[in-house]
Design a protein around this motif. Structure first.
Motif, PDB file in Angstrom:
ATOM      1  N   VAL A 542       9.879  -2.393 -84.496  1.00  0.00           N
ATOM      2  CA  VAL A 542       9.233  -2.337 -83.180  1.00  0.00           C
ATOM      3  C   VAL A 542       9.940  -3.260 -82.203  1.00  0.00           C
ATOM      4  N   ARG A 545      12.964  -1.680 -81.003  1.00  0.00           N
ATOM      5  CA  ARG A 545      12.697  -0.350 -80.441  1.00  0.00           C
ATOM      6  C   ARG A 545      13.490   0.721 -81.201  1.00  0.00           C
ATOM      7  N   SER A 547      13.879   3.860 -83.888  1.00  0.00           N
ATOM      8  CA  SER A 547      13.124   5.023 -84.348  1.00  0.00           C
ATOM      9  C   SER A 547      12.750   4.908 -85.819  1.00  0.00           C
ATOM     10  N   THR A 549      10.778   2.950 -86.753  1.00  0.00           N
ATOM     11  CA  THR A 549       9.345   2.657 -86.695  1.00  0.00           C
ATOM     12  C   THR A 549       8.530   3.808 -87.263  1.00  0.00           C
ATOM     13  N   ASP A 599       4.573  -2.732 -73.911  1.00  0.00           N
ATOM     14  CA  ASP A 599       5.738  -1.976 -74.376  1.00  0.00           C
ATOM     15  C   ASP A 599       5.647  -1.671 -75.873  1.00  0.00           C
ATOM     16  N   SER A 600       5.219  -2.651 -76.656  1.00  0.00           N
ATOM     17  CA  SER A 600       5.134  -2.441 -78.105  1.00  0.00           C
ATOM     18  C   SER A 600       4.060  -1.426 -78.455  1.00  0.00           C
ATOM     19  N   PHE A 603       5.300   1.982 -77.499  1.00  0.00           N
ATOM     20  CA  PHE A 603       6.352   2.441 -78.410  1.00  0.00           C
ATOM     21  C   PHE A 603       5.768   2.866 -79.756  1.00  0.00           C
TER      22      PHE A 603
END
Length: 757
Positions: A542, A545, A547, A549, A599-600, A603
């Motif tokens: 995270v 950022r 993917s 994740t 933002d987190s 995301f």
């Protein structure tokens, strides 16, 4: 019947008959290869018997023709000339054959040249043809005409035999100049010599009346050291001389023909090295000495094994220096083959540590590591595959702790993809092998696997964290593609994919299946403390950022579901059942550590975190894992609070409410809905609850959603679940939840315009 149908039938019949003929030809070839010599001997014996039985008839046919002196003299002259010609032909033919053979093999090592130049089969065929020619010439000495027919038959058979011997000598010469056949002959001779020494050692041990023949035994049986046999080998230290020379010759062949581009010979040379080592280990069985921690044992070092590995190491260095990738690849395969050979060595005592196999794995790991400066990613990938295959093979022969060093080396080699972008496939291959080793360790591991599991998990985590530091690409995610072989939830070859198949098999196993119980215990050991590295990877993904994740979220949920499913297996004990469910709760709870900044949150929700939490809760309730179910509901409420603080555009608050409502209705009791409303009110009045504008928007959305008609084929699992439930109950609960969200915010959230309360 039309002409077209007739043509189709004819083509079909032709194809059928052609296939049958081809199958018959294949079966005949197989039979000829297996029984060709027997068939030839039967034909030859039948022909000889026919000649014997036909002699009286032939004598009656010829009558008294050879009773005349002129006819008999002519026959003697013919037989004598034929025999003389055959003697000369045999001498000339074999001189040419041997000369041609020696020219073709003159560049081979001296010892092997000497051996092949005096090949017994070739010299025997020459001697046989020469003696047969003498026999043919000797038939001219018959005393009278009654011997004429036997002499003629003997001469005919002699001529045929000489022709066959010439043909055999020609084919044998071709074999002797063929490098692959040369290696096969050398290997056969050396292995026969090693077996001879083995028989002599066994006889010497019997004479001393102290021999204790070792054998393959169960895990709880101690293997005894064969001291008399070891003493015999120690006294006759030269017993491995021919084998050592053969290893040197094979290495020489591998290098020489690699320079010529004939890698088939190179691969065959490495195969012969493995066969000779296997025969050596079989001959020395019962005399190997293992290692004892903190003690130095005499006899542990084996000169022949060290020499074999050292020559392969030197070959690897020479191949890399010349940039010969094919030779280096063959050398790595040879090291892997020797690792498999040394795994079968049995050591005295109960400690089954495979010392020489570990030595071979060290050579192999160092060889793969030495490839890094030479920019050969394909070679590194093949080396890592061989190391992974060796680790999995070791699980069938030794304790799981023996693979730790190899696994750590694989993880270390994966770092090269971080330093060099063109070596990213190397990292991908490393994670493929780590995934396969993890699965095999769970499925095959025996006794306590905590130490290898802990080291394997640490190696995987460190390698993954280091790779996540690299930039991620878009749209094709480098992180997702590279780490996917281990962490993917969409691949059937990943850890989760293979565990799913294994868990399904364990669910079918009866309660008294001991092996199923061992595998379940292994999985519980692996799941213990699994949440720690999972949390680190999730937070790092995270933060970067990445993917990845998506893989981290779905992997945590998916593995938790597998642990819950496994806890219901008939072979799972009550103790393991409680432990598995506890591990599942801890693992899914890692999702609560997600950061709460805008933002987190935005995301994380892009990878359907709300949906995943809902599916985890639904699966827990379906499997009667109520504690896990309550934990997932708490996570969903916490995520609604965390996501409801921000304007993300994902509608986290209202989606979470819909999911919680679906779960409450699914329980089928009024108390469930009441408890949901109570807990939600508590969340809304707690510190950090969603602001009024977000709550109002979510309430309006829920009010509209309550009156919408849902479809069973909806995209979201929450909508599909609500569509399957009672429409009136769904509408009523959603409207009540909308009313709860729509009330005035708590006092600590109201703006006071700077005035004191």
């Amino acid at each position: 019947m039309t002409m077209q149908k007739l043509c189709d039938r004819l083509r079909k019949a032709y194809a059928t008959n052609a296939l049958r003929f081809y199958q018959a030809e294949i079966r005949f070839d197989h039979y000829r290869l297996r029984h060709g010599l027997k068939l030839a001997m039967l034909v030859l014996l039948a022909a000889m018997l026919s000649c014997v039985f036909a002699m009286p008839f032939l004598q009656r046919v010829t009558g008294g023709y050879f009773s005349k002196e002129e006819s008999l003299a002519t026959l003697k002259t013919l037989l004598g000339g034929t025999g003389t010609a055959l003697i000369g032909a045999a001498t000339i033919a074999f001189s040419l054959v041997v000369f041609a053979m020696q020219i073709n093999v003159e560049r081979m090592p001296h010892g092997l040249f000497k051996q092949l130049s005096s090949d017994r089969k070739l010299l025997g065929s020459f001697l046989g043809s020469f003696l047969t020619a003498l026999v043919v010439a000797g038939t001219s000495l018959i005393p009278d005409g009654s011997w004429a027919i036997p002499a003629i038959v003997t001469a005919i058979w002699g001529i045929a035999a000489i022709g066959l011997l010439f043909l055999y000598a020609y084919r044998r010469a071709l074999q002797l100049i063929n490098p692959i056949e040369q290696l096969a002959i050398m290997s056969k001779v050396v292995r026969r010599d090693l077996r001879r020494w083995n028989r002599l050692a066994d006889k010497a041990a019997l004479l001393l009346e102290e021999a204790q023949q070792p054998s393959i035994v169960d895990d709880d049986t101690e293997i005894h050291f064969n001291a008399p046999k070891a003493h015999f080998y120690e006294v006759n230290a030269h017993w491995t001389k021919s084998a050592g020379q053969a290893i040197h010759y094979a290495i020489s062949y591998a290098k020489r023909f690699a320079e010529q581009g004939d890698y088939e010979v190179t691969d065959h040379a490495f195969e012969r090295i493995m066969l000779i080592n296997a025969t050596y280990c079989a001959a020395k069985n019962g005399t190997f000495v293992g290692t004892i921690p903190f003690f130095e044992m005499s006899g542990t070092t084996d000169g022949f094994i060290n020499a074999s590995l050292e020559q392969l190491r030197q070959t690897m260095q020479a191949a890399l220096a010349k940039g010969d990738e094919r030779l280096a690849e063959g050398t790595l395969r040879a090291m892997g083959g020797l690792y498999g050979v040394y795994l079968k060595i049995e050591y005295p005592g109960r400690d089954r540590s495979k010392y020489h196999a570990l030595l071979a794995s060290g050579y192999m790991g160092s060889a793969v590591e030495s490839v890094i400066p030479h920019n050969m990613p394909d070679l590194m990938m093949e080396g890592i595959r061989l190391m992974g295959r060796a680790s999995r093979l070791a699980l069938d022969h030794t304790r799981p702790t023996e693979i730790v060093s190899v696994v750590q080396k694989i993880a270390t080699l994966s770092y090269v993809g971080v330093l060099r972008a063109n070596h990213q496939p190397v990292t991908l291959t490393a994670f493929e092998q780590l995934a396969e080793v993890t699965y095999d360790l769970l499925a095959k591991g025996k006794h306590d696997i905590r130490f290898p599991i802990r080291k394997l998990r640490s190696a995987v985590t460190d390698a993954a964290k280091l790779f996540l530091e690299t930039p991620d690409t878009s749209p094709g995610s480098m992180h997702h593609n590279t780490l996917g072989p281990y962490f993917s939830s969409t691949s059937i070859s990943s850890v989760r994919g293979r565990l799913t198949s294994l868990v399904n098999q364990l669910l079918k196993a009866p309660a008294d299946n001991a092996r199923a119980g061992e595998i379940i215990r292994n999985i519980e050991t692996w799941a213990d403390q699994l949440y720690e590295p999972q949390k680190e990877l999730l937070l790092l993904a995270v933060q970067k950022r990445s993917s990845f994740t998506f893989d981290a979220v779905t992997w945590a949920v998916g593995i938790s579901e597998l642990l819950n499913a496994l806890s219901n297996a008939p072979a799972c004990s009550q103790y393991l059942k409680e432990k598995l469910r506890k591990h599942a709760i801890w693992l899914v709870s890692t999702l609560s550590w997600l950061p709460d900044d805008n933002d987190s949150v935005n995301f994380a929700e892009a990878y359907s975190l709300t949906e995943n939490l809902f599916e985890a809760a639904s699966d827990g309730y379906r499997r009667d894992c109520l504690e896990f179910y309550e934990s997932c509901k708490a996570l969903l409420i916490a995520w609604a609070k965390k996501g409801g603080r921000h304007e993300t555009g994902w509608g986290i608050l209202e989606t979470s409410v819909e999911g919680l409502a679906a779960l409450a209705i699914g329980e089928g009791t009024p108390e469930a809905a009441t408890a949901l409303k109570t807990r939600f009110r508590q969340m809304l009045v707690s510190e950090g609850a969603p602001p009024a504008e977000v709550r109002a928007r979510a309430a309006a959305h829920l009010a509209r959603s309550a009156n919408q008609l849902r479809h069973l084929d909806a995209l979201r699992s929450i909508d599909r679940t609500l569509a399957q439930q009672d429409h009136f109950a769904v509408r009523a609960l959603l409207l009540e939840m909308a009313d709860i969200l729509a009330v005035e915010p708590p006092a600590h959230q109201r703006p006071n315009n700077g005035e004191p309360e």
